[in-house]
Design a protein around this motif. Sequence first.
Motif, PDB file in Angstrom:
ATOM      1  N   PRO A  13       5.218  -2.762  -9.604  1.00  0.00           N
ATOM      2  CA  PRO A  13       4.841  -2.235  -8.294  1.00  0.00           C
ATOM      3  C   PRO A  13       3.326  -2.081  -8.196  1.00  0.00           C
ATOM      4  CG  PRO A  13       5.612  -0.458  -9.687  1.00  0.00           C
ATOM      5  CD  PRO A  13       5.674  -1.710 -10.523  1.00  0.00           C
ATOM      6  N   GLU A  35       9.497  -1.563  -9.666  1.00  0.00           N
ATOM      7  CA  GLU A  35      10.169  -1.712  -8.380  1.00  0.00           C
ATOM      8  C   GLU A  35      11.520  -2.344  -8.624  1.00  0.00           C
ATOM      9  OE1 GLU A  35       8.356  -3.887  -4.903  1.00  0.00           O
ATOM     10  OE2 GLU A  35      10.426  -4.632  -4.843  1.00  0.00           O
ATOM     11  N   LEU A  84      11.021   2.460  -5.828  1.00  0.00           N
ATOM     12  CA  LEU A  84      10.486   2.750  -7.156  1.00  0.00           C
ATOM     13  C   LEU A  84      11.617   3.248  -8.041  1.00  0.00           C
ATOM     14  CD1 LEU A  84       7.061   4.521  -6.537  1.00  0.00           C
ATOM     15  CD2 LEU A  84       7.511   2.131  -7.113  1.00  0.00           C
ATOM     16  N   TYR A  97       4.567   4.233  -1.615  1.00  0.00           N
ATOM     17  CA  TYR A  97       4.978   2.874  -1.945  1.00  0.00           C
ATOM     18  C   TYR A  97       5.931   2.355  -0.888  1.00  0.00           C
ATOM     19  CZ  TYR A  97       6.290  -1.179  -4.634  1.00  0.00           C
ATOM     20  OH  TYR A  97       6.482  -2.465  -5.035  1.00  0.00           O
ATOM     21  N   ASN A  98       5.646   1.172  -0.386  1.00  0.00           N
ATOM     22  CA  ASN A  98       6.554   0.524   0.559  1.00  0.00           C
ATOM     23  C   ASN A  98       6.901   1.423   1.747  1.00  0.00           C
ATOM     24  OD1 ASN A  98       7.311  -2.074   0.499  1.00  0.00           O
ATOM     25  ND2 ASN A  98       9.094  -1.798  -0.844  1.00  0.00           N
TER      26      ASN A  98
END
Length: 345
Positions: free
Chosen positions: A283, A242, A247, A337-338
Motif C-alpha cells: 500500500p 493492501e 488495509l 488510505y483509499n
Amino acid sequence: MALTCVRCGREAPLVDGRLCAECYLDVYGLGRGPDSIELIVCPRCGSFRYGGRWVEAAGEGYREALALLFQARFRPAEHVAYYRVEEVRIREDEALVHVIGKLRGDTVERAVTYAVRFTVKHRVCPSCARKASGAPLAIVQVRGYGGRLDEEEEKLLEAAIPAALRGVEDHVIALEKVKEGYDVKTTDHAAARLLASRLKSLLAATVKESFKLITQRRNGTRVYRLTVSVRLPFFSEGSIVEYQGSLARIEEISSGRVVVRKLGSTRRRALTVEDSWRLLKKPSIEEDYNVIVTSISPNWIQIQTLEPSYNYLELRVEEIVKEGEVREGKYCKLLAYNGRYYLLC
Ligand SMILES: [Zn+2]
Ligand SMILES: [Zn+2]
C-alpha cells in the motif's frame, strides 16, 4: 565393612549394601552400553559423524569413532565412581569395548568388556564432496523483493536459516553472503530444493528453478547445475498490506500459509504463498499521523495530530475503520488510505 553378599554368600565389603564387587559387576557391569552402533563414515577421508558434526579421524579404522560413539551412549551404573573406555578391538561386525572403572568403596579398578554390534554407512563428507566435484551441483540464491536483500529482509532470513537448513547441513558446501543477498551452494539438487521449499514455507518466498549444463561425462551423462532463485515477499509478519482494497495486517506466516486480517475486522484468512503474492499489494499510504483521541461522540471522533503539525480533525464514525480500543486520551495512529481513515489504537 564386611558383610555377607546376598548373591554369593561370601563375606566381603559390599558395594551397594547387598552385593560384593564381583557380584555387582556380574549383575550391572560398569553400566549399560548401546546394543548397536551405526557409524557414518566418509569413504574418502575417513571422517565420521559424531554429535551432529563431521569429525576427522585421527587414526586408522573405526576404533576412535566406535570409542566416542560408545562413550556418548554409555550409562554408568549407580555405584560407579569413574570409568573410561580403554580400548576397542574389532571382530568382524562386532566391537569389543574394554571399559575400565572403579566402584565406590572398592579398592581396585575393574575391567568389563562390552560386545557391541556395529554397522558402517558410507557418506561423502561435505569437504570431500567439494573437492570431488570442484563445483557445486546446485545453488540457492536468496534475494529481496526489490532485488538486493535489504536490512529487514536480511534479519528475517538469518532468523529462518537454522530451521531451513536442519538436516541438510551435510549437503551444504558454502553459505555465502554476496552483494545481492545469500548464495547457498549444495552438493546435490534435492538439498537445494528442500532448502528453497522451507524458505517458501517460513517466509512466503517464491521459488524458481533453472538449469545449466555444466559438463558432459565421457559415458554421455550430462551434469546440470540447478539454480534455485528464492525471492522474499515485500511483507512479513506484522506488515500492513493492501488486501481486496482495504488495509490488512499479516498475522502469521508459517507452514506455507500467509494469514491476513483486514484492519478493523476479526476475520482471518489463510492464503497460499502463490495467492498472497497475487492478492496482497504494497500500500502507498497517503497520510500517516501519530494522534491523540481528544473526544468521542456517537457520530464523531475528534483527534489531534501530533508532531510535526498539531491539527484537530473531526472524523465521522462511518468513515473510520477502528482497530483496537479507541478511547479519549489514547495515543493512536491515523492512516488515510483509499478514501478511508484507519485509526489504529
Ligand atoms: Zn558376591
Ligand atoms: Zn571426507
